[in-house]
Design a protein around this motif. Structure first.
Motif, mmCIF file in Angstrom:
data_model
loop_
_atom_site.group_PDB
_atom_site.id
_atom_site.type_symbol
_atom_site.label_atom_id
_atom_site.label_comp_id
_atom_site.label_asym_id
_atom_site.label_seq_id
_atom_site.Cartn_x
_atom_site.Cartn_y
_atom_site.Cartn_z
ATOM 1 N N ARG A 156 0.831 -1.203 0.000
ATOM 2 C CA ARG A 156 0.000 0.000 0.000
ATOM 3 C C ARG A 156 0.867 1.256 0.000
ATOM 4 O O ARG A 156 0.655 2.169 -0.792
ATOM 5 N N THR B 218 -4.536 8.091 -9.954
ATOM 6 C CA THR B 218 -5.041 7.933 -8.592
ATOM 7 C C THR B 218 -4.511 6.628 -7.996
ATOM 8 O O THR B 218 -4.057 5.730 -8.709
ATOM 9 N N LYS C 101 -6.325 4.343 -6.676
ATOM 10 C CA LYS C 101 -7.204 3.274 -7.150
ATOM 11 C C LYS C 101 -6.794 2.803 -8.552
ATOM 12 O O LYS C 101 -6.771 1.600 -8.828
ATOM 13 N N GLU C 102 -6.465 3.731 -9.426
ATOM 14 C CA GLU C 102 -6.051 3.368 -10.784
ATOM 15 C C GLU C 102 -4.741 2.568 -10.767
ATOM 16 O O GLU C 102 -4.611 1.570 -11.468
ATOM 17 N N CYS D 222 -3.519 0.834 -8.257
ATOM 18 C CA CYS D 222 -3.796 -0.478 -7.655
ATOM 19 C C CYS D 222 -4.380 -1.435 -8.688
ATOM 20 O O CYS D 222 -4.007 -2.616 -8.734
#
Length: 92
Positions: free
Chosen positions: A53, A71, A73-74, A76
């Motif tokens: 993370r 981002t 999220k992107e 990840c």
């Protein structure tokens, strides 16, 4: 989560019990690193001793500071795709 009473057990195979796969675990473990390098994060800016993370968060921070708008999220999702691709290499 409620489990349907018709099921009496659930088995999780962590490899070698029910199935033997030939996953390249070293390559799988490098999914975050390889993705960050592929996006242009310099090797010296990647701390492979921090959590996945945190490694991704710091990668996003570096990329955003250097003109790449992405981002957490992107990134990840891209790391997960890379990991899935590595696992799929051993599927017969």
């Amino acid at each position: 989560m409620k489990i349907d009473p018709k099921y009496r057990a659930v088995a999780f195979d962590m490899d070698g019990t029910l199935l033997d796969t030939d996953i390249d675990y070293e390559k799988l473990g490098n999914a975050e690193y390889d993705t960050l390098i592929g996006f242009g994060v310099p090797h010296e800016r990647i701390n492979t001793h921090e959590s996945d993370r945190d490694m991704i968060l710091h990668g996003v921070q570096y990329l955003n500071e250097n003109g790449r708008n992405i981002t957490f999220k992107e990134l990840c999702a891209l790391v997960n795709k890379r990991a899935c691709d590595v696992e799929m290499e051993s599927i017969e």
